[in-house]
Design an enzyme around this catalytic site. Sequence first.
Site, PDB file in Angstrom:
ATOM      1  N   ASP A 182       0.853  -1.172   0.000  1.00 10.61           N
ATOM      2  CA  ASP A 182       0.000   0.000   0.000  1.00 10.61           C
ATOM      3  C   ASP A 182       0.893   1.228   0.000  1.00 10.61           C
ATOM      4  OD1 ASP A 182      -2.346   1.494  -0.011  1.00 10.61           O
ATOM      5  OD2 ASP A 182      -2.526   1.488   2.169  1.00 10.61           O
ATOM      6  N   HIS A 228      -6.353   4.714   4.906  1.00  8.38           N
ATOM      7  CA  HIS A 228      -5.530   5.699   4.212  1.00  8.38           C
ATOM      8  C   HIS A 228      -4.174   5.907   4.886  1.00  8.38           C
ATOM      9  CE1 HIS A 228      -8.635   6.534   1.357  1.00  8.38           C
ATOM     10  NE2 HIS A 228      -9.481   6.763   2.333  1.00  8.38           N
ATOM     11  N   GLU A 274       0.888   5.580   0.163  1.00 12.56           N
ATOM     12  CA  GLU A 274       0.218   6.865   0.373  1.00 12.56           C
ATOM     13  C   GLU A 274       1.063   7.879  -0.382  1.00 12.56           C
ATOM     14  OE1 GLU A 274      -2.675   6.714   1.532  1.00 12.56           O
ATOM     15  OE2 GLU A 274      -2.530   4.739   2.446  1.00 12.56           O
TER      16      GLU A 274
END
Length: 163
Positions: free
Chosen positions: A19, A161, A21
């Site tokens: 993941d 997030h 960001e």
Amino acid sequence: MLSYDMQGLWREMPLAFLDLETTGLSTADERIVEVGIVTYVDGRIVDRWGALVNPGMPIPEASSQVTHITDDMVADEPPFRDVVWDVYRRLRDRVFVAYNGISFDVPLLAAEMARCGLTPPETPVLDPMMWVFKKMPSRSGWPFGLVKAAERLGVDQPEAHRA
């Protein structure tokens, strides 16, 4: 290069869940501010790794509002080039898994690695969003984002997030 009997059970495959960001949504122009990778072997977690990354540019307010990552948080963190080999090592020889990975994570990671003079390891990509698109259609016809898909599946995400 990863060689694996694709008829085997998926949980027996070596997996790397990634993941990212970022400073925004453009895969060509934005920069990574956080990377997280969880690797599995034989269906068990064998490594959890993550790092905040100094993007070398101000983080737009809109991005900070979503990720809760601020310029102050990354000011003393290393640039991506200082963690690129940590990322590479965790992805190579594994099936790369990322929600919306085909259209976002893979191109963004490739752009960041290219800035370091590298290319991502050649590895199969599994994008769970394709499953969500087929099994959990939305009213608009577009697949749910990861947070909404997790919510519909009853998966709690206290730090959505964040990589």
